[in-house]
Design a protein around this motif. Sequence first.
Motif, PDB file in Angstrom:
ATOM      1  N   LEU A  87      61.295  29.093  60.833  1.00 53.20           N
ATOM      2  CA  LEU A  87      60.823  29.535  59.513  1.00 53.20           C
ATOM      3  C   LEU A  87      61.559  28.849  58.373  1.00 53.20           C
ATOM      4  N   LEU A  88      62.747  28.335  58.639  1.00 50.95           N
ATOM      5  CA  LEU A  88      63.461  27.588  57.605  1.00 50.95           C
ATOM      6  C   LEU A  88      62.906  26.179  57.465  1.00 50.95           C
ATOM      7  N   GLN A  89      62.110  25.755  58.428  1.00 46.45           N
ATOM      8  CA  GLN A  89      61.491  24.425  58.409  1.00 46.45           C
ATOM      9  C   GLN A  89      60.033  24.481  57.962  1.00 46.45           C
ATOM     10  N   ALA A  90      59.472  25.674  57.851  1.00 43.54           N
ATOM     11  CA  ALA A  90      58.050  25.831  57.531  1.00 43.54           C
ATOM     12  C   ALA A  90      57.826  25.832  56.014  1.00 43.54           C
ATOM     13  N   PRO A  91      56.642  25.386  55.586  1.00 41.82           N
ATOM     14  CA  PRO A  91      56.335  25.406  54.153  1.00 41.82           C
ATOM     15  C   PRO A  91      55.995  26.817  53.675  1.00 41.82           C
ATOM     16  N   ASN A  92      56.184  27.030  52.387  1.00 39.60           N
ATOM     17  CA  ASN A  92      55.746  28.253  51.715  1.00 39.60           C
ATOM     18  C   ASN A  92      56.363  29.525  52.277  1.00 39.60           C
ATOM     19  N   VAL A  93      57.653  29.446  52.602  1.00 43.41           N
ATOM     20  CA  VAL A  93      58.393  30.613  53.084  1.00 43.41           C
ATOM     21  C   VAL A  93      59.428  30.995  52.034  1.00 43.41           C
ATOM     22  N   LEU A  94      59.414  32.244  51.640  1.00 40.65           N
ATOM     23  CA  LEU A  94      60.476  32.799  50.813  1.00 40.65           C
ATOM     24  C   LEU A  94      61.331  33.619  51.768  1.00 40.65           C
ATOM     25  N   ALA A  95      62.538  33.160  52.033  1.00 43.08           N
ATOM     26  CA  ALA A  95      63.431  33.818  52.989  1.00 43.08           C
ATOM     27  C   ALA A  95      64.623  34.400  52.261  1.00 43.08           C
ATOM     28  N   THR A  96      64.924  35.648  52.566  1.00 46.68           N
ATOM     29  CA  THR A  96      66.107  36.301  52.025  1.00 46.68           C
ATOM     30  C   THR A  96      66.947  36.805  53.198  1.00 46.68           C
ATOM     31  N   PRO A  97      68.262  36.892  53.041  1.00 41.51           N
ATOM     32  CA  PRO A  97      69.135  37.238  54.167  1.00 41.51           C
ATOM     33  C   PRO A  97      69.312  38.746  54.366  1.00 41.51           C
ATOM     34  N   HIS A  98      68.201  39.455  54.590  1.00 37.54           N
ATOM     35  CA  HIS A  98      68.206  40.894  54.854  1.00 37.54           C
ATOM     36  C   HIS A  98      68.797  41.672  53.680  1.00 37.54           C
ATOM     37  N   VAL A  99      68.447  41.235  52.472  1.00 36.71           N
ATOM     38  CA  VAL A  99      68.932  41.900  51.261  1.00 36.71           C
ATOM     39  C   VAL A  99      67.822  42.135  50.235  1.00 36.71           C
ATOM     40  N   ALA A 100      66.587  42.020  50.644  1.00 32.24           N
ATOM     41  CA  ALA A 100      65.494  42.151  49.680  1.00 32.24           C
ATOM     42  C   ALA A 100      65.456  43.534  49.038  1.00 32.24           C
ATOM     43  N   PHE A 101      66.060  44.529  49.685  1.00 33.01           N
ATOM     44  CA  PHE A 101      66.100  45.877  49.133  1.00 33.01           C
ATOM     45  C   PHE A 101      67.063  45.998  47.958  1.00 33.01           C
ATOM     46  N   ALA A 102      67.938  45.035  47.761  1.00 36.82           N
ATOM     47  CA  ALA A 102      69.098  45.196  46.893  1.00 36.82           C
ATOM     48  C   ALA A 102      68.812  44.910  45.424  1.00 36.82           C
ATOM     49  N   SER A 103      67.831  45.589  44.876  1.00 35.47           N
ATOM     50  CA  SER A 103      67.578  45.467  43.442  1.00 35.47           C
ATOM     51  C   SER A 103      68.526  46.392  42.677  1.00 35.47           C
ATOM     52  N   GLU A 104      68.630  46.191  41.408  1.00 33.85           N
ATOM     53  CA  GLU A 104      69.469  47.059  40.586  1.00 33.85           C
ATOM     54  C   GLU A 104      69.002  48.513  40.706  1.00 33.85           C
ATOM     55  N   GLU A 105      67.680  48.715  40.698  1.00 37.86           N
ATOM     56  CA  GLU A 105      67.119  50.062  40.772  1.00 37.86           C
ATOM     57  C   GLU A 105      67.444  50.734  42.113  1.00 37.86           C
ATOM     58  N   SER A 106      67.336  49.969  43.206  1.00 37.11           N
ATOM     59  CA  SER A 106      67.606  50.587  44.511  1.00 37.11           C
ATOM     60  C   SER A 106      69.086  50.926  44.657  1.00 37.11           C
ATOM     61  N   MET A 107      69.961  50.100  44.118  1.00 33.64           N
ATOM     62  CA  MET A 107      71.389  50.392  44.192  1.00 33.64           C
ATOM     63  C   MET A 107      71.727  51.647  43.383  1.00 33.64           C
ATOM     64  N   GLU A 108      71.099  51.788  42.213  1.00 40.85           N
ATOM     65  CA  GLU A 108      71.320  52.987  41.399  1.00 40.85           C
ATOM     66  C   GLU A 108      70.797  54.225  42.117  1.00 40.85           C
ATOM     67  N   ALA A 109      69.625  54.120  42.741  1.00 44.02           N
ATOM     68  CA  ALA A 109      69.055  55.254  43.473  1.00 44.02           C
ATOM     69  C   ALA A 109      69.945  55.637  44.659  1.00 44.02           C
ATOM     70  N   ARG A 110      70.453  54.648  45.385  1.00 39.23           N
ATOM     71  CA  ARG A 110      71.336  54.933  46.527  1.00 39.23           C
ATOM     72  C   ARG A 110      72.604  55.636  46.065  1.00 39.23           C
ATOM     73  N   ALA A 111      73.183  55.171  44.964  1.00 39.47           N
ATOM     74  CA  ALA A 111      74.399  55.811  44.451  1.00 39.47           C
ATOM     75  C   ALA A 111      74.105  57.252  44.045  1.00 39.47           C
ATOM     76  N   ALA A 112      72.975  57.491  43.398  1.00 35.55           N
ATOM     77  CA  ALA A 112      72.619  58.850  42.980  1.00 35.55           C
ATOM     78  C   ALA A 112      72.466  59.766  44.196  1.00 35.55           C
ATOM     79  N   ILE A 113      71.880  59.270  45.270  1.00 37.87           N
ATOM     80  CA  ILE A 113      71.723  60.062  46.495  1.00 37.87           C
ATOM     81  C   ILE A 113      73.090  60.398  47.090  1.00 37.87           C
ATOM     82  N   VAL A 114      73.969  59.408  47.154  1.00 42.55           N
ATOM     83  CA  VAL A 114      75.308  59.637  47.715  1.00 42.55           C
ATOM     84  C   VAL A 114      76.052  60.685  46.898  1.00 42.55           C
ATOM     85  N   PHE A 115      76.043  60.543  45.574  1.00 42.73           N
ATOM     86  CA  PHE A 115      76.767  61.501  44.735  1.00 42.73           C
ATOM     87  C   PHE A 115      76.157  62.898  44.830  1.00 42.73           C
ATOM     88  N   SER A 116      74.849  62.976  44.923  1.00 44.34           N
ATOM     89  CA  SER A 116      74.182  64.268  45.090  1.00 44.34           C
ATOM     90  C   SER A 116      74.558  64.905  46.422  1.00 44.34           C
TER      91      SER A 116
END
Length: 124
Positions: free
Chosen positions: A80-109
């Motif tokens: 897949l690293l050799q194929a055209p038209n691939v957007l590859a992320t290293p198992h971190v696609a969840f890590a948006s600013e919003e998701s990190m804030e939501a995760r922190a809110a859940i932990v603190f709650s």
Amino acid sequence: ELLSRSDIVSLHCPLTAETRQLINADRLGMMKQGAYLINTARGGVVDSAALAEALKNGHLAGAGIDVFETEPPLDPAHPLLQAPNVLATPHVAFASEESMEARAAIVFSNLSDWMDGKQENVIL
């Protein structure tokens, strides 16, 4: 029918004996010409070599891949690293600013509830 009619197929399932290589050469062939495949499930759900071939021969327009058969770092020769038209992320696609804030809110709650004598998300 779903594969043949969808412009975008997004995978969100666990890796089990039933889902291992769920998306293989046969199922990729069923997909609509020019469709996109997104895999944020588990790497083993998709046959990477077959997907790379579907991208190289132009059957699929592109793929977004956040998970692989092994955790990154990947071998630079991974198909897949050799194929055209691939957007590859290293198992971190969840890590948006919003998701990190939501995760922190859940932990603190959860901590606050625990300190008040209530338990949330109990795992036995």
